[in-house]
Design an enzyme around this catalytic site. Structure first.
Site, mmCIF file in Angstrom:
data_model
loop_
_atom_site.group_PDB
_atom_site.id
_atom_site.type_symbol
_atom_site.label_atom_id
_atom_site.label_comp_id
_atom_site.label_asym_id
_atom_site.label_seq_id
_atom_site.Cartn_x
_atom_site.Cartn_y
_atom_site.Cartn_z
ATOM 1 C CB ALA A 1 -4.802 -1.265 1.808
ATOM 2 C CB CYS A 2 -6.604 -5.619 2.561
ATOM 3 S SG CYS A 2 -4.852 -5.769 2.108
ATOM 4 C CB ILE A 3 -11.161 -3.007 4.314
ATOM 5 C CG1 ILE A 3 -10.631 -3.735 5.550
ATOM 6 C CG2 ILE A 3 -12.675 -2.797 4.412
ATOM 7 C CD1 ILE A 3 -11.139 -5.163 5.738
#
Length: 186
Positions: free
Chosen positions: A115-117
């Site tokens: 997701a965020c990475i």
């Protein structure tokens, strides 16, 4: 090799290593320990450590889940970027912070891998940064119930494909914690 002129510096980016984000994450303690070691190394080498902290309806600002894990201690002078989207650049002050520090190269750690990475890796590369992923310093939770591969495969696949990313005038790659060199261009 970044496309930014006069931005020769590297920063360590610590993305969403928050209690509620990594509570059920694969290899949580190992990953947090690797990030802690990188933070210490960056501080010793006068490399900026930039912290990113997510909040949304499920991760309420000010809650215990929202706080960074207790093993990681942010120094007040280190920039803190608050975000509400996966990409750490989207609707945040991250670009302004990095520009002010003369940063054109990022070393990325944190959660969640899928997701965020990933969003932040791609967001940085398309914005002109050289982007290094630390392969043993990011993690995710088990989302197999929703059709995702097991976490170890998600992490391995992300490390594999990021090792072969590039764009005109920019570089990317994947290294281990032991091989992080804040001074070297990749």
């Amino acid at each position: 090799m970044t496309i930014f002129e006069n931005r020769p510096h590297t920063a360590l980016l610590v993305v969403d290593v928050q209690n509620g984000v990594v509570a059920g994450a694969t290899r949580r303690d190992e990953v947090v320990a690797n990030i802690a070691g990188l933070i210490e190394k960056a501080r010793q080498e006068d490399v900026p450590v930039v912290w990113v902290q997510h909040s949304d309806d499920g991760l309420a600002q000010g809650s215990d889940d929202w706080r960074f894990v207790p093993e990681l201690k942010r120094i007040d002078a280190e920039p803190l970027v608050e975000k509400n989207y996966g990409d750490s650049f989207e609707a945040t002050e991250l670009e302004t912070v990095l520009s002010g520090l003369g940063v054109g190269r990022l070393v990325v750690t944190g959660a969640q891998t899928d997701a965020c990475i990933r969003s932040t890796l791609h967001g940085a590369l398309v914005r002109g940064y050289d982007v290094i992923l630390v392969g043993d310093a990011h993690t995710t939770e088990d989302l197999t119930a929703w059709g995702a591969p097991p976490p170890a495969q998600v992490i391995a696949h992300t490390n594999l494909y990021w090792a072969h990313q590039s764009a005109p005038g920019r570089t990317a790659g994947t290294v281990t914690t032991a091989d992080v060199n804040f001074a070297a261009a990749s």
